[in-house]
Write a protein that holds these residues in place. Sequence first.
Motif, PDB file in Angstrom:
ATOM      1  N   GLY A 120       0.531  -0.982  -0.020  1.00  0.00           N
ATOM      2  CA  GLY A 120       0.386  -0.527  -0.132  1.00  0.00           C
ATOM      3  C   GLY A 120       0.408   1.193   0.116  1.00  0.00           C
ATOM      4  O   GLY A 120       1.993   1.318   0.068  1.00  0.00           O
ATOM      5  N   ARG A 167      -9.402   0.229   3.076  1.00  0.00           N
ATOM      6  CA  ARG A 167      -9.842   1.728   3.250  1.00  0.00           C
ATOM      7  C   ARG A 167     -10.265   1.895   4.335  1.00  0.00           C
ATOM      8  O   ARG A 167     -10.958   1.404   4.492  1.00  0.00           O
ATOM      9  CB  ARG A 167     -10.628   1.627   2.025  1.00  0.00           C
ATOM     10  CG  ARG A 167      -9.839   1.021   1.008  1.00  0.00           C
ATOM     11  CD  ARG A 167     -10.966   1.219  -0.490  1.00  0.00           C
ATOM     12  NE  ARG A 167     -12.543   1.385  -0.375  1.00  0.00           N
ATOM     13  CZ  ARG A 167     -13.175   1.433  -1.787  1.00  0.00           C
ATOM     14  NH1 ARG A 167     -12.464   1.495  -2.185  1.00  0.00           N
ATOM     15  NH2 ARG A 167     -14.193   0.728  -1.647  1.00  0.00           N
ATOM     16  N   ASP A 168     -10.514   3.777   4.178  1.00  0.00           N
ATOM     17  CA  ASP A 168     -11.367   4.261   4.972  1.00  0.00           C
ATOM     18  C   ASP A 168     -12.509   4.099   5.487  1.00  0.00           C
ATOM     19  O   ASP A 168     -13.241   4.221   3.896  1.00  0.00           O
ATOM     20  CB  ASP A 168     -11.304   5.563   5.211  1.00  0.00           C
ATOM     21  CG  ASP A 168     -10.020   6.633   5.473  1.00  0.00           C
ATOM     22  OD1 ASP A 168      -8.836   5.652   6.157  1.00  0.00           O
ATOM     23  OD2 ASP A 168      -9.481   7.426   4.918  1.00  0.00           O
ATOM     24  N   ASN A 172     -12.925   6.813   1.219  1.00  0.00           N
ATOM     25  CA  ASN A 172     -11.872   7.837   0.513  1.00  0.00           C
ATOM     26  C   ASN A 172     -10.617   6.294   0.146  1.00  0.00           C
ATOM     27  O   ASN A 172     -10.503   5.750   1.041  1.00  0.00           O
ATOM     28  CB  ASN A 172     -11.275   8.672   1.901  1.00  0.00           C
ATOM     29  CG  ASN A 172     -10.728  10.024   1.408  1.00  0.00           C
ATOM     30  OD1 ASN A 172      -9.830   9.724   0.320  1.00  0.00           O
ATOM     31  ND2 ASN A 172     -10.397  10.493   1.688  1.00  0.00           N
ATOM     32  N   TRP A 173     -10.642   6.646  -1.198  1.00  0.00           N
ATOM     33  CA  TRP A 173      -9.043   6.097  -1.153  1.00  0.00           C
ATOM     34  C   TRP A 173      -8.040   6.002  -0.735  1.00  0.00           C
ATOM     35  O   TRP A 173      -6.780   5.556  -1.013  1.00  0.00           O
ATOM     36  CB  TRP A 173      -9.338   5.994  -2.918  1.00  0.00           C
ATOM     37  CG  TRP A 173      -9.238   4.813  -3.741  1.00  0.00           C
ATOM     38  CD1 TRP A 173     -10.951   4.609  -3.378  1.00  0.00           C
ATOM     39  CD2 TRP A 173      -9.562   3.395  -3.886  1.00  0.00           C
ATOM     40  NE1 TRP A 173     -11.711   3.635  -4.013  1.00  0.00           N
ATOM     41  CE2 TRP A 173     -10.263   2.871  -3.789  1.00  0.00           C
ATOM     42  CE3 TRP A 173      -8.249   2.648  -3.639  1.00  0.00           C
ATOM     43  CZ2 TRP A 173     -10.864   1.364  -4.150  1.00  0.00           C
ATOM     44  CZ3 TRP A 173      -8.077   1.684  -3.712  1.00  0.00           C
ATOM     45  CH2 TRP A 173      -9.548   0.380  -4.172  1.00  0.00           C
ATOM     46  N   GLY A 174      -8.115   7.250   0.351  1.00  0.00           N
ATOM     47  CA  GLY A 174      -6.987   6.893   1.194  1.00  0.00           C
ATOM     48  C   GLY A 174      -5.674   8.519   0.896  1.00  0.00           C
ATOM     49  O   GLY A 174      -4.095   8.127   0.817  1.00  0.00           O
ATOM     50  N   SER A 200      -4.613   9.528   3.259  1.00  0.00           N
ATOM     51  CA  SER A 200      -4.823   7.691   3.611  1.00  0.00           C
ATOM     52  C   SER A 200      -4.212   6.909   3.243  1.00  0.00           C
ATOM     53  O   SER A 200      -3.610   7.318   2.168  1.00  0.00           O
ATOM     54  CB  SER A 200      -6.218   7.886   4.247  1.00  0.00           C
ATOM     55  OG  SER A 200      -7.153   9.024   4.671  1.00  0.00           O
ATOM     56  N   TRP A 201      -4.249   6.171   3.205  1.00  0.00           N
ATOM     57  CA  TRP A 201      -3.376   4.507   3.217  1.00  0.00           C
ATOM     58  C   TRP A 201      -4.464   4.105   2.031  1.00  0.00           C
ATOM     59  O   TRP A 201      -5.707   3.442   2.242  1.00  0.00           O
ATOM     60  CB  TRP A 201      -3.030   3.450   4.033  1.00  0.00           C
ATOM     61  CG  TRP A 201      -2.199   4.166   4.857  1.00  0.00           C
ATOM     62  CD1 TRP A 201      -2.360   4.518   6.351  1.00  0.00           C
ATOM     63  CD2 TRP A 201      -0.695   4.114   5.108  1.00  0.00           C
ATOM     64  NE1 TRP A 201      -0.927   4.834   6.611  1.00  0.00           N
ATOM     65  CE2 TRP A 201      -0.393   4.423   6.221  1.00  0.00           C
ATOM     66  CE3 TRP A 201       0.153   3.512   3.804  1.00  0.00           C
ATOM     67  CZ2 TRP A 201       0.975   4.557   6.501  1.00  0.00           C
ATOM     68  CZ3 TRP A 201       1.610   3.496   3.738  1.00  0.00           C
ATOM     69  CH2 TRP A 201       2.831   3.846   4.975  1.00  0.00           C
ATOM     70  N   ILE A 202      -3.689   4.103   0.975  1.00  0.00           N
ATOM     71  CA  ILE A 202      -4.204   3.422  -0.173  1.00  0.00           C
ATOM     72  C   ILE A 202      -3.839   1.543  -0.781  1.00  0.00           C
ATOM     73  O   ILE A 202      -2.786   1.597  -0.311  1.00  0.00           O
ATOM     74  CB  ILE A 202      -3.723   4.161  -1.568  1.00  0.00           C
ATOM     75  CG1 ILE A 202      -4.079   5.287  -1.731  1.00  0.00           C
ATOM     76  CG2 ILE A 202      -4.413   2.959  -2.260  1.00  0.00           C
ATOM     77  CD1 ILE A 202      -3.775   6.179  -2.796  1.00  0.00           C
TER      78      ILE A 202
END
Length: 377
Positions: free
Chosen positions: A307, A354-355, A359-361, A364-366
């Motif tokens: 990620g 995912r959040d 939200n794809w991150g 934030s982390w994807i």
Amino acid sequence: MMKKYIYILLSFAITLISACNTEVDLCYSEHPHHTKTKIAFDWQVLGDSLAQPDSMMVFADRVVNKWKCGMTASSSNDTASYVIRQGEYKMMVLNRCDSTYNYETLDSVANSDSTRWNLDKMALNYVAYSKDSEPIKKVLQSWTDYNVYASFAQNSSKQVFVDIQDIVKIDSGSNNKVVFTPERLTQKVVMQFPVKKLITDTKTFRIDSMFVEVAGIPTVIYPYDNTVNVTKTCKMLTKARLINATTLNTGDEYSNENLLCRIGVDVNGIIYGTSENEASGPGILQVILFTTATGQDGKIQHRRIEGKINIFHSIHDAHLLDYEYGTEFATQATKYAFININATLVLDSKNIVRDSDGNWGIPSWIPCETQVVVPME
């Protein structure tokens, strides 16, 4: 770097790595314009945390009646004498680490007929490594790079040190010395972020190891004033330290749910990208995790999970560099920095989660990839 103004009566015996220019102040070993001195290094400022190199390169530019000379001096022996012509000099000391930096610029000036080093223009370039090169594969054999915009630099354990003295007056005399106080050329940047494991009654898992790819590291640095060129950057790959967030012990266990991931890199600097919404380029952090999961049926499965995240704000707030706006340059603002990334990396036994808001991150982390793999040896 603090400028040092030192006026010293010196007696100097030098092993030259560049020849005298015969059109400027022609001198030979017995000429009265020659003098001797001892070159010494004060390493106490480094403490016991860093190992000093065996030797240091010394570069000297005479300000008036231009002339350059260079030598290699022992970093611990302050009894040897070196020869140099009288005059006022700018001086710089630097050690070599050829697996990290390319010294071609310095070497070409040493072998040229130029009468000056032009210390402020001497640049070091990172040696560029591909993902499949041996130094990078020693860190991690196989993974998918989801930020392929640039090559890699090596996160070497061998440090490069530098010191500058802007004015050194060398007169005739004896029993004198020049003392340098080298400091690290690179910035030591430590990053940390929280990790949350989602464990269920039917499946538990353990993070066996984690690797982190840091992007946005300037490839060119000018040792004279710690200036970097921000127009071209590279990446570094390093193994992370996993810390139990409750006990603070190193490593993970099946029953543990909360960890801290910590990495340390020695870099020219780190720049952020053009926006917090970019999914590639400078300022992107990519993680590669290797996990072992056990189900109720006792079956064991090993995975590689990948990620990434854009840490635009974390880098900006850390103030690693002072930018010269309107130019392509920035100057190191500190030699040590700690970057705390607040975004929690959440994962289950198969992938990064995912959040909840969809939200794809960014930032934030994807989640990028999950794959069943043969366990790492």
